[in-house]
Design a protein around this motif. Structure first.
Motif, short mmCIF file in Angstrom:
data_model
loop_
_atom_site.label_atom_id
_atom_site.label_comp_id
_atom_site.label_asym_id
_atom_site.label_seq_id
_atom_site.Cartn_x
_atom_site.Cartn_y
_atom_site.Cartn_z
N LEU A 206 51.36 35.87 45.75
CA LEU A 206 51.92 35.89 44.40
C LEU A 206 52.72 34.64 44.07
O LEU A 206 53.38 34.59 43.02
N GLU A 207 52.67 33.62 44.92
CA GLU A 207 53.39 32.38 44.62
C GLU A 207 52.92 31.80 43.29
O GLU A 207 51.73 31.59 43.07
N GLY A 208 53.86 31.57 42.39
CA GLY A 208 53.52 31.03 41.08
C GLY A 208 52.99 32.06 40.10
O GLY A 208 52.57 31.71 38.99
N ILE A 209 52.96 33.32 40.50
CA ILE A 209 52.45 34.40 39.65
C ILE A 209 53.56 35.40 39.36
O ILE A 209 54.32 35.78 40.27
N ASP A 210 53.70 35.81 38.11
CA ASP A 210 54.73 36.77 37.72
C ASP A 210 54.41 38.13 38.31
O ASP A 210 53.37 38.72 37.99
N PRO A 211 55.26 38.66 39.19
CA PRO A 211 54.97 39.97 39.79
C PRO A 211 54.90 41.09 38.74
O PRO A 211 54.28 42.13 39.00
N LEU A 212 55.50 40.87 37.58
CA LEU A 212 55.45 41.89 36.52
C LEU A 212 54.05 41.98 35.91
O LEU A 212 53.76 42.92 35.15
N SER A 213 53.18 41.01 36.21
CA SER A 213 51.81 41.05 35.69
C SER A 213 50.88 41.89 36.56
O SER A 213 49.73 42.11 36.19
N ILE A 214 51.39 42.38 37.70
CA ILE A 214 50.57 43.21 38.60
C ILE A 214 50.56 44.64 38.08
O ILE A 214 51.61 45.24 37.83
N ASP A 215 49.37 45.20 37.90
CA ASP A 215 49.21 46.56 37.38
C ASP A 215 49.13 47.61 38.48
O ASP A 215 49.55 48.75 38.28
N VAL A 216 48.56 47.23 39.62
CA VAL A 216 48.38 48.17 40.73
C VAL A 216 48.61 47.45 42.04
O VAL A 216 48.18 46.30 42.21
N VAL A 217 49.31 48.11 42.96
CA VAL A 217 49.46 47.62 44.33
C VAL A 217 48.77 48.63 45.24
O VAL A 217 49.09 49.83 45.20
N ILE A 218 47.81 48.16 46.03
CA ILE A 218 47.09 49.03 46.95
C ILE A 218 47.29 48.54 48.38
O ILE A 218 46.94 47.41 48.71
N TYR A 219 47.85 49.39 49.22
CA TYR A 219 47.98 49.08 50.65
C TYR A 219 46.69 49.49 51.35
O TYR A 219 46.24 50.64 51.23
N PHE A 220 46.07 48.54 52.08
CA PHE A 220 44.80 48.83 52.76
C PHE A 220 44.90 48.62 54.28
O PHE A 220 43.89 48.62 54.97
N GLY A 221 46.12 48.43 54.79
CA GLY A 221 46.30 48.04 56.17
C GLY A 221 46.28 49.16 57.19
O GLY A 221 45.74 50.25 56.96
N SER A 222 46.89 48.89 58.33
CA SER A 222 46.87 49.80 59.46
C SER A 222 47.58 51.12 59.15
O SER A 222 48.60 51.13 58.46
N PRO A 223 47.07 52.24 59.68
CA PRO A 223 47.77 53.52 59.53
C PRO A 223 48.98 53.64 60.45
O PRO A 223 49.78 54.56 60.31
N LEU B 47 44.80 39.01 45.68
CA LEU B 47 45.02 39.38 44.28
C LEU B 47 43.68 39.42 43.57
O LEU B 47 43.01 38.39 43.45
N VAL B 48 43.28 40.61 43.13
CA VAL B 48 42.02 40.79 42.41
C VAL B 48 42.34 40.86 40.92
O VAL B 48 43.19 41.66 40.50
N ASP C 91 35.98 48.20 41.02
CA ASP C 91 35.55 49.36 40.24
C ASP C 91 36.67 49.88 39.34
O ASP C 91 36.41 50.31 38.21
N MET C 92 37.91 49.84 39.83
CA MET C 92 39.04 50.29 39.00
C MET C 92 39.20 49.40 37.77
O MET C 92 39.40 49.88 36.65
N ILE C 93 39.12 48.09 37.97
CA ILE C 93 39.27 47.16 36.85
C ILE C 93 38.12 47.32 35.87
O ILE C 93 38.32 47.31 34.65
N ALA C 94 36.91 47.49 36.39
CA ALA C 94 35.74 47.67 35.51
C ALA C 94 35.84 48.95 34.70
O ALA C 94 35.38 49.01 33.55
N ALA C 95 36.45 49.99 35.27
CA ALA C 95 36.49 51.30 34.62
C ALA C 95 37.68 51.49 33.69
O ALA C 95 37.66 52.38 32.84
N ASP C 96 38.73 50.67 33.86
CA ASP C 96 39.97 50.88 33.11
C ASP C 96 40.40 49.56 32.46
O ASP C 96 40.87 48.65 33.14
N SER C 97 40.26 49.47 31.14
CA SER C 97 40.55 48.23 30.44
C SER C 97 42.03 47.85 30.45
O SER C 97 42.39 46.71 30.14
N SER C 98 42.90 48.80 30.83
CA SER C 98 44.33 48.51 30.86
C SER C 98 44.74 47.77 32.13
O SER C 98 45.86 47.26 32.22
N ILE C 99 43.84 47.71 33.13
CA ILE C 99 44.16 47.05 34.39
C ILE C 99 43.65 45.62 34.38
O ILE C 99 42.46 45.36 34.18
N GLN C 100 44.54 44.66 34.61
CA GLN C 100 44.18 43.25 34.69
C GLN C 100 44.24 42.73 36.13
O GLN C 100 43.37 41.97 36.54
#
Length: 336
Positions: free
Chosen positions: A63-80, A167-168, A123-132
Protein backbone atom coordinates in the motif's frame (compact mmCIF):
# COMPACT_ATOMS: atom_id res chain seq x y z
CA UNK A 1 -7.97 -2.22 -18.58
CA UNK A 2 -9.23 -5.12 -16.50
CA UNK A 3 -9.25 -6.62 -13.03
CA UNK A 4 -5.67 -7.27 -12.04
CA UNK A 5 -2.87 -7.01 -9.51
CA UNK A 6 -1.71 -3.42 -9.04
CA UNK A 7 1.00 -3.87 -6.40
CA UNK A 8 2.56 -6.57 -4.24
CA UNK A 9 4.42 -6.54 -0.94
CA UNK A 10 6.55 -8.95 1.06
CA UNK A 11 8.11 -9.07 4.49
CA UNK A 12 10.59 -11.52 5.99
CA UNK A 13 11.59 -11.64 9.64
CA UNK A 14 15.32 -11.04 10.25
CA UNK A 15 15.99 -14.44 11.80
CA UNK A 16 17.59 -16.97 9.44
CA UNK A 17 18.16 -20.70 9.67
CA UNK A 18 20.65 -22.14 7.20
CA UNK A 19 20.87 -25.64 5.81
CA UNK A 20 23.74 -26.18 8.24
CA UNK A 21 21.47 -25.18 11.15
CA UNK A 22 18.76 -27.56 9.96
CA UNK A 23 21.32 -30.35 9.57
CA UNK A 24 22.07 -30.07 13.30
CA UNK A 25 18.35 -30.13 14.15
CA UNK A 26 17.41 -33.01 11.90
CA UNK A 27 20.49 -35.16 11.47
CA UNK A 28 20.08 -34.81 7.70
CA UNK A 29 23.34 -33.81 5.95
CA UNK A 30 23.59 -30.16 4.91
CA UNK A 31 24.13 -30.99 1.24
CA UNK A 32 21.04 -33.21 1.20
CA UNK A 33 18.96 -30.33 2.57
CA UNK A 34 20.36 -28.00 -0.11
CA UNK A 35 20.24 -30.40 -3.06
CA UNK A 36 17.21 -32.58 -2.28
CA UNK A 37 15.03 -30.28 -0.19
CA UNK A 38 16.11 -27.27 -2.26
CA UNK A 39 16.73 -25.13 0.79
CA UNK A 40 19.83 -23.01 1.31
CA UNK A 41 18.24 -21.01 4.11
CA UNK A 42 14.88 -19.79 5.38
CA UNK A 43 13.54 -16.94 7.51
CA UNK A 44 12.27 -17.71 11.01
CA UNK A 45 10.26 -15.32 13.19
CA UNK A 46 10.99 -14.84 16.88
CA UNK A 47 8.43 -14.63 19.69
CA UNK A 48 7.62 -10.98 18.91
CA UNK A 49 6.26 -11.63 15.41
CA UNK A 50 3.21 -13.67 14.48
CA UNK A 51 1.26 -14.40 11.29
CA UNK A 52 -0.85 -11.25 11.56
CA UNK A 53 2.22 -9.05 12.15
CA UNK A 54 3.99 -10.52 9.12
CA UNK A 55 0.85 -9.96 7.04
CA UNK A 56 0.52 -6.34 8.20
CA UNK A 57 4.15 -5.60 7.29
CA UNK A 58 3.66 -7.01 3.78
CA UNK A 59 0.38 -5.13 3.43
CA UNK A 60 2.11 -1.86 4.30
CA UNK A 61 4.60 -2.38 1.49
CA UNK A 62 1.83 -3.20 -1.00
CA UNK A 63 0.00 0.00 0.00
CA UNK A 64 2.99 2.36 -0.25
CA UNK A 65 1.75 5.51 -1.97
CA UNK A 66 -1.86 4.26 -1.87
CA UNK A 67 -4.59 5.68 0.38
CA UNK A 68 -5.65 2.84 2.71
CA UNK A 69 -9.13 4.40 2.81
CA UNK A 70 -9.50 3.39 -0.86
CA UNK A 71 -9.43 -0.32 0.08
CA UNK A 72 -12.93 -1.85 0.00
CA UNK A 73 -12.11 -5.38 1.18
CA UNK A 74 -9.24 -6.99 3.09
CA UNK A 75 -8.93 -10.76 2.67
CA UNK A 76 -6.48 -12.82 4.72
CA UNK A 77 -5.35 -15.88 2.71
CA UNK A 78 -2.37 -17.00 4.80
CA UNK A 79 -1.52 -19.79 7.20
CA UNK A 80 -4.17 -21.15 9.60
CA UNK A 81 -1.43 -21.23 12.27
CA UNK A 82 -2.14 -17.76 13.59
CA UNK A 83 -1.65 -15.71 16.75
CA UNK A 84 -4.61 -17.31 18.51
CA UNK A 85 -6.89 -20.33 18.15
CA UNK A 86 -10.50 -19.61 16.99
CA UNK A 87 -9.56 -16.07 16.01
CA UNK A 88 -9.73 -14.03 12.83
CA UNK A 89 -6.63 -12.00 12.03
CA UNK A 90 -8.37 -10.08 9.22
CA UNK A 91 -9.92 -7.40 11.49
CA UNK A 92 -6.55 -6.74 13.14
CA UNK A 93 -4.88 -6.42 9.75
CA UNK A 94 -7.60 -4.05 8.51
CA UNK A 95 -7.20 -1.92 11.65
CA UNK A 96 -3.39 -1.83 11.62
CA UNK A 97 -3.31 -0.85 7.94
CA UNK A 98 -5.82 1.97 8.46
CA UNK A 99 -8.22 0.49 5.90
CA UNK A 100 -11.22 1.83 7.82
CA UNK A 101 -13.60 1.67 4.88
CA UNK A 102 -12.91 -1.99 4.16
CA UNK A 103 -14.68 -5.02 5.51
CA UNK A 104 -12.37 -7.91 6.32
CA UNK A 105 -12.59 -11.69 6.31
CA UNK A 106 -10.46 -14.79 5.84
CA UNK A 107 -10.31 -17.63 3.36
CA UNK A 108 -8.16 -20.65 4.13
CA UNK A 109 -7.14 -23.66 2.14
CA UNK A 110 -3.66 -24.13 3.61
CA UNK A 111 -0.93 -23.92 0.96
CA UNK A 112 -3.18 -23.79 -2.12
CA UNK A 113 -4.90 -20.53 -1.23
CA UNK A 114 -3.18 -17.74 -3.23
CA UNK A 115 -4.40 -18.82 -6.70
CA UNK A 116 -7.84 -19.31 -5.14
CA UNK A 117 -7.70 -15.88 -3.46
CA UNK A 118 -6.92 -14.25 -6.82
CA UNK A 119 -10.01 -15.91 -8.32
CA UNK A 120 -12.19 -14.88 -5.35
CA UNK A 121 -11.01 -11.25 -5.54
CA UNK A 122 -11.52 -11.08 -9.31
CA UNK A 123 -15.00 -12.63 -9.08
CA UNK A 124 -16.03 -10.33 -6.22
CA UNK A 125 -15.02 -7.22 -8.15
CA UNK A 126 -16.72 -8.47 -11.31
CA UNK A 127 -19.94 -9.22 -9.41
CA UNK A 128 -20.14 -6.08 -7.24
CA UNK A 129 -19.77 -2.65 -8.86
CA UNK A 130 -19.22 -1.02 -5.46
CA UNK A 131 -15.87 -2.81 -5.01
CA UNK A 132 -12.81 -1.16 -6.56
CA UNK A 133 -9.87 -2.49 -4.51
CA UNK A 134 -9.30 -5.73 -2.62
CA UNK A 135 -6.15 -6.29 -0.57
CA UNK A 136 -5.10 -9.93 -0.36
CA UNK A 137 -2.73 -10.38 2.56
CA UNK A 138 -1.18 -13.38 4.27
CA UNK A 139 1.27 -14.32 6.98
CA UNK A 140 3.05 -17.54 7.88
CA UNK A 141 4.88 -18.71 10.98
CA UNK A 142 4.77 -22.41 10.19
CA UNK A 143 8.43 -23.01 11.05
CA UNK A 144 7.00 -23.13 14.57
CA UNK A 145 4.82 -26.20 13.95
CA UNK A 146 7.59 -28.48 12.66
CA UNK A 147 8.89 -31.18 15.01
CA UNK A 148 12.42 -31.55 13.65
CA UNK A 149 12.92 -34.76 15.62
CA UNK A 150 9.97 -36.41 13.88
CA UNK A 151 11.06 -38.27 10.70
CA UNK A 152 7.43 -38.35 9.53
CA UNK A 153 7.65 -34.57 9.09
CA UNK A 154 10.71 -34.59 6.84
CA UNK A 155 9.01 -33.08 3.81
CA UNK A 156 8.00 -30.13 6.02
CA UNK A 157 11.49 -29.06 7.10
CA UNK A 158 11.31 -26.30 4.48
CA UNK A 159 8.44 -24.60 6.35
CA UNK A 160 9.42 -20.95 6.82
CA UNK A 161 8.05 -17.59 7.93
CA UNK A 162 7.09 -14.42 6.10
CA UNK A 163 4.33 -12.16 4.86
CA UNK A 164 2.99 -11.29 1.42
CA UNK A 165 0.25 -9.13 -0.06
CA UNK A 166 -1.32 -8.29 -3.43
CA UNK A 167 -3.62 -5.37 -4.22
CA UNK A 168 -6.28 -6.42 -6.73
CA UNK A 169 -8.01 -3.50 -8.43
CA UNK A 170 -10.82 -3.02 -10.95
CA UNK A 171 -8.88 -0.88 -13.43
CA UNK A 172 -5.37 -2.29 -13.33
CA UNK A 173 -2.82 -1.00 -15.81
CA UNK A 174 -0.16 -3.38 -14.45
CA UNK A 175 -1.71 -6.80 -14.98
CA UNK A 176 -4.91 -8.73 -15.63
CA UNK A 177 -6.12 -11.79 -13.75
CA UNK A 178 -7.33 -14.36 -16.28
CA UNK A 179 -8.55 -17.93 -15.82
CA UNK A 180 -8.26 -20.26 -12.85
CA UNK A 181 -8.61 -23.98 -12.23
CA UNK A 182 -8.97 -25.83 -8.91
CA UNK A 183 -8.98 -29.56 -8.17
CA UNK A 184 -9.60 -31.28 -4.83
CA UNK A 185 -9.05 -34.94 -3.94
CA UNK A 186 -10.54 -35.30 -0.48
CA UNK A 187 -9.26 -38.86 -0.05
CA UNK A 188 -6.13 -37.20 1.41
CA UNK A 189 -8.07 -35.31 4.08
CA UNK A 190 -6.66 -37.26 7.04
CA UNK A 191 -3.02 -37.59 5.99
CA UNK A 192 -1.48 -34.33 7.23
CA UNK A 193 -2.67 -32.40 10.27
CA UNK A 194 -1.74 -31.19 13.72
CA UNK A 195 -3.25 -33.99 15.83
CA UNK A 196 -4.14 -31.97 18.93
CA UNK A 197 -5.64 -28.57 19.60
CA UNK A 198 -8.93 -29.04 17.76
CA UNK A 199 -12.16 -30.52 19.06
CA UNK A 200 -11.06 -34.10 18.35
CA UNK A 201 -8.04 -33.96 20.67
CA UNK A 202 -8.47 -30.81 22.70
CA UNK A 203 -5.34 -29.43 24.34
CA UNK A 204 -4.38 -31.18 27.58
CA UNK A 205 -1.31 -32.09 29.60
CA UNK A 206 -1.28 -35.42 27.77
CA UNK A 207 -1.33 -33.88 24.27
CA UNK A 208 1.55 -31.58 25.20
CA UNK A 209 3.59 -34.39 26.75
CA UNK A 210 3.06 -36.51 23.61
CA UNK A 211 4.16 -33.69 21.25
CA UNK A 212 0.79 -33.72 19.49
CA UNK A 213 0.75 -29.97 18.78
CA UNK A 214 3.16 -30.21 15.86
CA UNK A 215 2.16 -30.96 12.28
CA UNK A 216 2.40 -34.65 11.49
CA UNK A 217 1.88 -37.20 8.73
CA UNK A 218 -0.31 -40.09 9.81
CA UNK A 219 1.28 -42.72 7.53
CA UNK A 220 4.02 -41.31 5.27
CA UNK A 221 4.44 -44.47 3.19
CA UNK A 222 0.74 -44.77 2.50
CA UNK A 223 0.48 -41.10 1.55
CA UNK A 224 3.49 -41.36 -0.74
CA UNK A 225 2.08 -44.41 -2.51
CA UNK A 226 -1.22 -42.61 -3.16
CA UNK A 227 0.10 -39.08 -3.75
CA UNK A 228 3.12 -39.68 -5.99
CA UNK A 229 1.09 -41.08 -8.93
CA UNK A 230 -1.31 -38.08 -8.98
CA UNK A 231 0.52 -35.02 -7.66
CA UNK A 232 2.40 -33.84 -10.77
CA UNK A 233 -0.53 -34.89 -12.97
CA UNK A 234 -2.89 -32.74 -10.91
CA UNK A 235 -0.49 -29.77 -10.98
CA UNK A 236 -0.29 -30.20 -14.76
CA UNK A 237 -4.09 -30.46 -15.05
CA UNK A 238 -4.92 -27.24 -13.18
CA UNK A 239 -2.20 -25.29 -15.00
CA UNK A 240 -3.36 -26.46 -18.43
CA UNK A 241 -7.04 -25.87 -17.57
CA UNK A 242 -6.36 -22.36 -16.25
CA UNK A 243 -4.37 -21.57 -19.40
CA UNK A 244 -7.07 -23.03 -21.68
CA UNK A 245 -9.73 -20.94 -19.93
CA UNK A 246 -7.51 -17.92 -20.55
CA UNK A 247 -7.03 -18.75 -24.24
CA UNK A 248 -3.42 -19.95 -23.94
CA UNK A 249 -1.23 -23.06 -23.77
CA UNK A 250 1.82 -24.04 -21.67
CA UNK A 251 4.05 -22.80 -24.50
CA UNK A 252 2.82 -19.28 -23.72
CA UNK A 253 4.06 -19.33 -20.11
CA UNK A 254 6.72 -16.73 -19.47
CA UNK A 255 7.04 -17.46 -15.76
CA UNK A 256 5.77 -20.18 -13.43
CA UNK A 257 5.19 -19.13 -9.81
CA UNK A 258 4.94 -22.39 -7.83
CA UNK A 259 4.95 -23.23 -4.16
CA UNK A 260 8.31 -24.31 -2.81
CA UNK A 261 8.75 -28.08 -3.01
CA UNK A 262 11.69 -30.46 -3.00
CA UNK A 263 13.85 -30.01 -6.10
CA UNK A 264 12.88 -33.30 -7.73
CA UNK A 265 9.18 -32.37 -7.73
CA UNK A 266 9.99 -28.87 -8.99
CA UNK A 267 11.99 -30.30 -11.90
CA UNK A 268 9.32 -32.90 -12.67
CA UNK A 269 6.66 -30.20 -12.87
CA UNK A 270 8.80 -28.15 -15.25
CA UNK A 271 9.41 -31.21 -17.41
CA UNK A 272 5.69 -31.95 -17.65
CA UNK A 273 5.13 -28.42 -18.98
CA UNK A 274 8.32 -28.42 -21.09
CA UNK A 275 9.65 -25.37 -19.28
CA UNK A 276 13.25 -24.53 -18.41
CA UNK A 277 14.26 -23.59 -14.86
CA UNK A 278 14.79 -20.01 -16.05
CA UNK A 279 11.02 -19.80 -16.52
CA UNK A 280 10.19 -20.39 -12.86
CA UNK A 281 10.84 -18.82 -9.46
CA UNK A 282 12.30 -21.25 -6.93
CA UNK A 283 12.43 -20.00 -3.35
CA UNK A 284 15.56 -21.84 -2.21
CA UNK A 285 16.52 -18.94 0.09
CA UNK A 286 13.04 -18.61 1.60
CA UNK A 287 11.45 -22.06 1.74
CA UNK A 288 7.75 -22.86 1.90
CA UNK A 289 5.48 -20.26 3.50
CA UNK A 290 2.06 -21.92 3.34
CA UNK A 291 -0.11 -20.13 0.71
CA UNK A 292 2.32 -17.22 0.29
CA UNK A 293 4.85 -18.75 -2.11
CA UNK A 294 3.33 -17.77 -5.50
CA UNK A 295 2.64 -14.23 -4.26
CA UNK A 296 6.24 -13.94 -3.04
CA UNK A 297 7.42 -15.29 -6.40
CA UNK A 298 5.40 -12.66 -8.25
CA UNK A 299 6.90 -9.91 -6.11
CA UNK A 300 10.44 -11.14 -6.82
CA UNK A 301 9.66 -11.42 -10.55
CA UNK A 302 8.62 -7.77 -10.63
CA UNK A 303 11.67 -6.70 -8.64
CA UNK A 304 13.97 -8.52 -11.06
CA UNK A 305 12.22 -7.20 -14.16
CA UNK A 306 11.29 -10.67 -15.39
CA UNK A 307 7.85 -9.68 -16.73
CA UNK A 308 7.19 -7.49 -19.77
CA UNK A 309 3.90 -6.42 -21.42
CA UNK A 310 2.03 -9.44 -22.77
CA UNK A 311 3.91 -11.96 -20.62
CA UNK A 312 1.95 -14.69 -18.84
CA UNK A 313 2.67 -15.72 -15.26
CA UNK A 314 0.96 -18.72 -13.68
CA UNK A 315 0.52 -18.87 -9.90
CA UNK A 316 0.22 -22.52 -8.91
CA UNK A 317 0.11 -24.24 -5.57
CA UNK A 318 -1.20 -27.25 -3.68
CA UNK A 319 -2.39 -27.72 -0.13
CA UNK A 320 -2.77 -30.77 2.03
CA UNK A 321 -6.22 -32.17 1.94
CA UNK A 322 -5.40 -32.19 -1.07
CA UNK A 323 -6.22 -29.22 -3.35
CA UNK A 324 -4.31 -28.08 -6.43
CA UNK A 325 -4.98 -24.59 -7.83
CA UNK A 326 -3.67 -22.35 -10.61
CA UNK A 327 -4.45 -18.81 -11.80
CA UNK A 328 -3.09 -17.07 -14.88
CA UNK A 329 -1.97 -13.43 -14.73
CA UNK A 330 -1.19 -11.43 -17.88
CA UNK A 331 1.38 -8.70 -17.37
CA UNK A 332 0.63 -5.26 -18.80
CA UNK A 333 3.20 -3.13 -17.00
CA UNK A 334 6.07 -1.14 -18.45
CA UNK A 335 8.74 -2.87 -20.54
CA UNK A 336 11.92 -3.44 -18.52
Amino acid sequence: MGIGIKTTGVFFPPGIETAADLAVKTGIPEQVIIEKFGLVQKHVADDSLHASDLAVAAGRQALEGIDPLSIDVVIYFGSPHKDYYVWSSAPKIQYELGAKNAYAFEIMNVSSCFPIALKVAKDMIAADSSIQNILLVGGCKESQVVDYANPRSRFMFNFADGGSAALVTRDSTESEILGSAILTDGSFHDDVRTPAGGSKHFASHETVEKNLHYIDVKDPQSMKERLDPVSIANFDTVIRKALHRSGYTPQDIKLLLPLHTKRSMFKELLQSLELSEEKAIYLNHHGHMSALDPCVGLHFAQEKGLLNPGDLAVAVSAGTGYTWAATVVKWKGEKR
